[in-house]
Design an enzyme around this catalytic site. Sequence first.
Site, short mmCIF file in Angstrom:
data_model
loop_
_atom_site.label_atom_id
_atom_site.label_comp_id
_atom_site.label_asym_id
_atom_site.label_seq_id
_atom_site.Cartn_x
_atom_site.Cartn_y
_atom_site.Cartn_z
N LYS A 1 3.19 -10.04 -3.58
CA LYS A 1 3.95 -8.84 -3.22
C LYS A 1 5.41 -9.20 -2.92
CE LYS A 1 -0.20 -6.67 -1.37
NZ LYS A 1 -1.07 -6.58 -0.20
N GLY B 1 0.80 -1.23 0.00
CA GLY B 1 0.00 0.00 0.00
C GLY B 1 0.82 1.27 0.00
N GLU C 1 -9.36 -8.58 -0.81
CA GLU C 1 -9.51 -8.84 -2.23
C GLU C 1 -10.94 -9.30 -2.49
OE1 GLU C 1 -6.75 -8.44 -4.48
OE2 GLU C 1 -6.16 -7.43 -2.64
N1 HSE Z 1 -6.10 -7.11 -0.05
C1 HSE Z 1 -4.89 -6.38 0.07
C2 HSE Z 1 -4.49 -6.33 1.53
C3 HSE Z 1 -5.08 -5.01 -0.48
O1 HSE Z 1 -5.32 -6.61 2.38
O2 HSE Z 1 -3.33 -6.05 1.82
C4 HSE Z 1 -3.82 -4.23 -0.64
O3 HSE Z 1 -2.93 -4.84 -1.52
#
Ligand code: HSE
Length: 432
Positions: A215, A144, A200
Amino acid sequence: MTPSASSPTQEKSLTLHSTWQKHLKIGLFGFGCVGQGLYDIFTKTDLSAEIVKICVKNPDKKRSLPASYFTFEGQELLENTDINLIVELIDDAEAAYQIVKRAMLAGKDVVTANKKMLALHLPELIALQEQTGTALLYEAAACGSIPIIRNLAEYYDNELLYSVSGIFNGSSNYILTKVIDEKLSYEVALKEAQDLGFAETDPTLDVAGFDALYKLCLIAMQAYGVAIEPASVFRYGITALGAEDMQFAKEKGLKIKLINYVGKVSEDEICIFVMPQFVDEKHYLYDVNYEYNGVIVEAAFSDKQLFVGKGAGGHPTGSAVLSDISACRYNYRYEYRKSRREKALQVTQEVFLEVYVRYVHKSDLEVFDFIEIRERYEGRSYGYVIGTVCLEDLIAKRERIERKPIFLAALGKKPEKAVLLPKKTQQTVFMV
Ligand code: HSE
């Protein structure tokens, strides 16, 4: 483009732009949580940029902007020669891949937040960046609002990086915090994470560790210049977490976090995995709670550093997208210098890890080949074992492990290069 405007192209036309930056004309794909978050932030900046059109999938959905802002035809953006930047914020990885490829082949720069799409196609997309001379930026795809991608690419360019680890998924951290600290049920905590726009569309991606893994693959590329196939990595999430494990954590003064790890285990080898971990109060991630992410970077000279920030949500993620948009104004692109090293780093699975395995049926322990056992508990309804296993073994048996009614977590001891005895003489050593 402002919420009150009638035509998106007319907006921001008065924005001043100096010679050092190019004026960006943006085609935006997706107007969900992150798309709207970006839009909010965008309207509050004075970037030399305008959003020409927004492409969305669902014509029936009520939108917060006038209908003239939207199109349902992707080619309207991809074939518009005025548009020089595509910002891709949809959650369908396959559709995103097609959009990104077409945009780059059409000579447009791309900013994307789609970690799955990137992790599955990274080598090809890096080659495409090279071939087309475009830029592909993805700060928002990992952690993020934490600017970890650009930091790894630029700031740690010449540092001897020992490891990059941390909490890379906001939803699972939110759930763990709510369930463990606030005693909420797993279902309620998950629903909250969904309602707040952190999860998600398929929340299995969050709680089973897939999102974090994607990630981690992006971070591994920027940290070590190594392209890692997500399917080759050991990944275990928090879905099997039980009251017994929380009890264990409480008794020992620990918390449980879903941790991602990529780090050196020898001069030319790295190891990588995603797994829950017990952390004590001295651990850098102990107080990283709710939707916050935390990234620990350990390096030879800068030593140990912690980056903390909101890892999910429209505005935090939108801020990372905006930063990439801004970087496109001065033709910034990732150079992937680390992947051009003379001697590429190898990924090894011959690594010892100390783990906790909680079981109901003792026979389920047979799936693990413990190198040694340090602690054992056997109660009436469940038991647990703490011992050392080899990552290679976990990877080989991961489907079986996921199917068993057990919970697996690391204890946080640094992964060590395994020194395995020859197979014939190798034996399990029990130290109770
Ligand atoms: N679903 C992801 C999270 C959103 O909870 O980190 C951000 O990448």
